[in-house]
Write a protein that holds these residues in place. Structure first.
Motif, mmCIF file in Angstrom:
data_model
loop_
_atom_site.group_PDB
_atom_site.id
_atom_site.type_symbol
_atom_site.label_atom_id
_atom_site.label_comp_id
_atom_site.label_asym_id
_atom_site.label_seq_id
_atom_site.Cartn_x
_atom_site.Cartn_y
_atom_site.Cartn_z
ATOM 1 N N GLU A 33 10.638 45.260 -27.472
ATOM 2 C CA GLU A 33 11.164 44.282 -26.523
ATOM 3 C C GLU A 33 10.877 44.631 -25.072
ATOM 4 N N ARG A 34 10.731 45.909 -24.773
ATOM 5 C CA ARG A 34 10.476 46.295 -23.388
ATOM 6 C C ARG A 34 9.001 46.178 -23.013
ATOM 7 N N LEU A 35 8.113 45.967 -24.007
ATOM 8 C CA LEU A 35 6.687 45.972 -23.724
ATOM 9 C C LEU A 35 6.193 44.794 -22.887
ATOM 10 N N PRO A 36 6.525 43.534 -23.229
ATOM 11 C CA PRO A 36 5.903 42.425 -22.503
ATOM 12 C C PRO A 36 6.094 42.489 -20.995
ATOM 13 N N GLU A 37 7.306 42.746 -20.550
ATOM 14 C CA GLU A 37 7.513 42.762 -19.102
ATOM 15 C C GLU A 37 6.867 43.989 -18.461
ATOM 16 N N LEU A 38 6.879 45.129 -19.164
ATOM 17 C CA LEU A 38 6.186 46.312 -18.662
ATOM 18 C C LEU A 38 4.705 46.023 -18.469
ATOM 19 N N ILE A 39 4.065 45.449 -19.491
ATOM 20 C CA ILE A 39 2.624 45.191 -19.413
ATOM 21 C C ILE A 39 2.332 44.107 -18.379
ATOM 22 N N ALA A 40 3.197 43.078 -18.313
ATOM 23 C CA ALA A 40 2.992 42.029 -17.316
ATOM 24 C C ALA A 40 3.090 42.594 -15.888
ATOM 25 N N ARG A 41 4.066 43.468 -15.664
ATOM 26 C CA ARG A 41 4.202 44.074 -14.319
ATOM 27 C C ARG A 41 2.967 44.877 -13.957
ATOM 28 N N LEU A 42 2.489 45.669 -14.898
ATOM 29 C CA LEU A 42 1.290 46.457 -14.620
ATOM 30 C C LEU A 42 0.052 45.563 -14.522
ATOM 31 N N GLY A 43 0.077 44.452 -15.249
ATOM 32 C CA GLY A 43 -1.028 43.491 -15.135
ATOM 33 C C GLY A 43 -1.102 42.873 -13.741
ATOM 34 N N ARG A 44 0.050 42.544 -13.192
ATOM 35 C CA ARG A 44 0.054 42.008 -11.818
ATOM 36 C C ARG A 44 -0.464 43.026 -10.834
ATOM 37 N N GLU A 45 -0.114 44.296 -11.071
ATOM 38 C CA GLU A 45 -0.624 45.359 -10.204
ATOM 39 C C GLU A 45 -2.146 45.494 -10.346
ATOM 40 N N ALA A 46 -2.634 45.339 -11.566
ATOM 41 C CA ALA A 46 -4.082 45.442 -11.787
ATOM 42 C C ALA A 46 -4.821 44.313 -11.070
ATOM 43 N N VAL A 47 -4.241 43.131 -11.050
ATOM 44 C CA VAL A 47 -4.859 41.999 -10.349
ATOM 45 C C VAL A 47 -4.850 42.243 -8.844
ATOM 46 N N ALA A 48 -3.765 42.800 -8.344
ATOM 47 C CA ALA A 48 -3.628 43.009 -6.897
ATOM 48 C C ALA A 48 -4.472 44.166 -6.385
ATOM 49 N N SER A 49 -4.814 45.103 -7.259
ATOM 50 C CA SER A 49 -5.540 46.303 -6.800
ATOM 51 C C SER A 49 -7.038 46.053 -6.657
ATOM 52 N N ARG A 100 -4.262 39.457 -24.888
ATOM 53 C CA ARG A 100 -4.795 39.663 -23.541
ATOM 54 C C ARG A 100 -3.751 39.284 -22.508
ATOM 55 N N TYR A 101 -3.774 40.012 -21.424
ATOM 56 C CA TYR A 101 -3.010 39.591 -20.251
ATOM 57 C C TYR A 101 -3.882 38.616 -19.480
ATOM 58 N N VAL A 102 -3.336 37.441 -19.171
ATOM 59 C CA VAL A 102 -4.076 36.421 -18.426
ATOM 60 C C VAL A 102 -3.294 36.088 -17.160
ATOM 61 N N PRO A 103 -3.801 36.487 -15.992
ATOM 62 C CA PRO A 103 -3.100 36.176 -14.741
ATOM 63 C C PRO A 103 -2.903 34.672 -14.603
ATOM 64 N N PRO A 104 -1.748 34.240 -14.127
ATOM 65 C CA PRO A 104 -1.495 32.798 -14.001
ATOM 66 C C PRO A 104 -2.598 32.057 -13.256
ATOM 67 N N ALA A 105 -3.193 32.688 -12.255
ATOM 68 C CA ALA A 105 -4.235 32.026 -11.472
ATOM 69 C C ALA A 105 -5.510 31.787 -12.275
ATOM 70 N N LEU A 106 -5.654 32.499 -13.413
ATOM 71 C CA LEU A 106 -6.870 32.363 -14.220
ATOM 72 C C LEU A 106 -6.597 31.693 -15.561
ATOM 73 N N ALA A 107 -5.429 31.104 -15.706
ATOM 74 C CA ALA A 107 -4.995 30.622 -17.019
ATOM 75 C C ALA A 107 -5.366 29.182 -17.314
ATOM 76 N N ALA A 108 -6.306 28.598 -16.593
ATOM 77 C CA ALA A 108 -6.702 27.211 -16.846
ATOM 78 C C ALA A 108 -7.192 27.052 -18.280
ATOM 79 N N ARG A 109 -6.964 25.891 -18.830
ATOM 80 C CA ARG A 109 -7.325 25.643 -20.230
ATOM 81 C C ARG A 109 -8.836 25.748 -20.441
ATOM 82 N N ASP A 110 -9.618 25.166 -19.551
ATOM 83 C CA ASP A 110 -11.075 25.218 -19.645
ATOM 84 C C ASP A 110 -11.587 26.271 -18.673
ATOM 85 N N ARG A 111 -11.994 27.418 -19.204
ATOM 86 C CA ARG A 111 -12.368 28.540 -18.360
ATOM 87 C C ARG A 111 -13.869 28.794 -18.442
ATOM 88 N N SER A 112 -14.445 29.118 -17.323
ATOM 89 C CA SER A 112 -15.865 29.434 -17.283
ATOM 90 C C SER A 112 -16.098 30.837 -17.838
#
Length: 504
Positions: free
Chosen positions: A488-504, A424-436
């Motif tokens: 090797e190119r996947l993680p940063e590609l998916i992370a970049r698109l993940g940030r876009e998904a959070v922002a949209s 899963r992609y987990v945005p840094p703002a939602l990455a707390a150890r104990d999540r609701s």
């Protein structure tokens, strides 16, 4: 004594020469074929540098082909049609042969398979009866033996090529039904039993099982779903309890299905334990190895996978890990007689030898295409060792992806099985150890949106899995073109698109 046609009748006979719009003169066939092969060779060479998919909307694709136009009244030149079709498909398809197609367990097709398809379609044998397809029938029989040998199943087993996993599993299911429930089931139906038949499978079993229970007349309520452990494997102790409960209730257990590589996570059931339980209980043991079965003898796979050699029937898909073009499934059944008992009917107008292998006797089809040729030719090109190395490399690359994603701070990896990795992609703002639970649902939605962005990007193609109630991204490698650089190119590609998904 008849004297033949009179003069008037002879004058009304059809023309001596026949010209059909359906035919193609040899020179025109040669020109169109050569141009197409050149075009496809260029396409394969450029495939890794292009997009996985143009991700066009349905309306655009319908407009391209003129979806609402009426049936043509007259014909056109074949060369023009072939050129137009090639342009349409090359420019407007999703390419499962692309090295960054990780979405489903559909392999990139080996080029020799494409040549085999052309040869098979041109000769056009009907591999339903030996007399109609002598060479093709023997090639299919040899191909089935080679597949059995490759996975460690008895080489004298019965078997045939079918369209894919659903049909291969259905063949095993119907063989089990006829053998375990008695031949009367084919004439009188399940009403003759007086008891409800029961089949058993894990909660991770593919939907073919519902189709098989439905189409066979047993009904989907005949299925007993057995829970899985935290690795997605059937719980054998619970299965034994279910069988005992059903016998006590007056039901009729007849079949257990083990999974050799689940679609979601690549999980492998404890096949040797299941085989032992089935032997104790007198039940048919079928293995759905559509995905993982062809990896059974590859070094490093789960040891349980070798247990498929103990099954009464096995389904595998050459259009997965033998890289055959669609369609190519294979059903293997330990005894030929079980296939004949399940499928054979002989109408009086069939004049085919009993001594030869007639595939209409051992499967659901009468008219059958020559699916085996592409597998037979590919086996000879790659050999056992070539396939072992290629399948092993796919598994290694999935593990490589798992490690790369695990090392990236914005991902959580969840599972690795055979050549399937879930995360899963987990945005840094939602990455707390104990999540609701609310936060978990938010992360699920982000990943749903992210998957759409990945597919629309054309840079890669993934799918999803739902495990433990959580929405995961799923990556599967079944492609001899995929390299470490693609991973090797996947993680940063998916992370970049993940940030876009959070922002949209």
């Amino acid at each position: 004594m008849k004297a033949g046609l009179d003069a008037k009748a002879a004058r009304q006979a059809p023309a001596r020469e026949r010209v059909s719009q359906c035919d193609l003169p040899p020179e025109e066939f040669r020109r169109a074929g050569h141009r197409l092969v050149d075009r496809l060779a260029d396409f394969l060479a450029a495939l890794p540098q292009g997009s996985v998919t143009p991700a066009e909307p349905r309306e655009a694709v319908r407009a391209l082909i003129g979806a609402d136009r009426p049936l043509p009244e007259g014909g056109r030149k074949a060369e023009e049609i072939v050129e137009e079709a090639a342009e349409l498909l090359i420019a407007h398809s999703l390419f499962n042969g692309h090295p960054r197609f990780f979405g489903y367990i559909t392999a990139g097709p080996a080029p020799i398979g494409a040549l085999a398809e052309l040869l098979a379609a041109t000769i056009n044998p009907n591999v339903g009866a030996w007399k109609l397809a002598p060479a093709a029938s023997e090639i299919e029989a040899q191909t089935v033996r080679w597949i059995a040998e490759f996975i460690g199943f008895p080489v004298d087993a019965g078997g045939l090529l079918v369209s894919g996993g659903n049909m291969a599993n259905l063949v095993g299911f119907l063989a089990a039904r006829a053998t375990q429930l008695g031949s009367e089931i084919r004439s009188a139906g399940i009403g003759s039993l007086g008891r409800r038949p029961r089949c058993y499978c894990s909660a991770e079993t593919h939907t073919w099982i519902q189709k098989a229970a439905d189409l066979s007349g047993l009904g989907t309520d005949s299925i007993r779903w057995t829970p899985c452990d935290d690795r997605g494997r059937m719980r054998v102790a619970v299965l034994a309890e279910q069988i005992a409960q059903d016998r006590a209730a007056g039901d009729l257990p007849f079949l257990v299905v083990g999974t050799a590589g689940s679609v979601s996570t690549g999980a492998v059931d404890p096949l040797p334990e299941l085989a032992s339980l089935c032997q104790q209980e007198g039940l048919w043991f079928h293995v759905d190895g559509a995905y993982g079965g062809l990896a059974a003898r590859v070094p490093g796979v789960p040891e349980e996978l070798r247990g498929l050699s103990l099954a009464d029937s096995v389904a595998v898909d050459p259009h997965k890990w033998l890289y055959a073009p669609l369609e190519a499934g294979c059903a293997l059944v330990r005894e030929w007689s079980h296939l004949r008992n399940a499928f054979s009917y002989r109408p009086p107008y069939y004049n085919f030898e009993q001594e030869a292998l007639n595939y209409f006797d051992v499967g659901p089809q009468n008219s059958r295409g020559f699916r085996a040729l592409k597998v037979w030719m590919a086996f000879q090109q790659a050999g056992r060792q070539g396939y072992m190395e290629s399948v092993g490399a796919d598994i290694e690359l999935a593990g490589y992806a798992y490690r790369w994603l695990d090392a990236h701070p914005e991902f959580e990896v969840h599972s690795l099985g055979l050549s399937v990795c879930t995360f899963r992609y987990v945005p840094p703002a939602l990455a707390a150890r104990d999540r609701s639970e609310e936060t978990e649902r938010r992360i699920d939605q982000v990943n749903r949106d992210l998957l759409e962005k990945i597919e629309a990007s054309g840079e890669a193609f993934l799918s999803n899995a739902v495990v433990g109630g959580r929405y995961l991204l799923r990556l599967c490698v079944v492609n001899f073109r995929t390299t470490a650089a693609d991973i090797e190119r996947l993680p940063e590609l998916i992370a970049r698109l993940g940030r876009e998904a959070v922002a949209s």
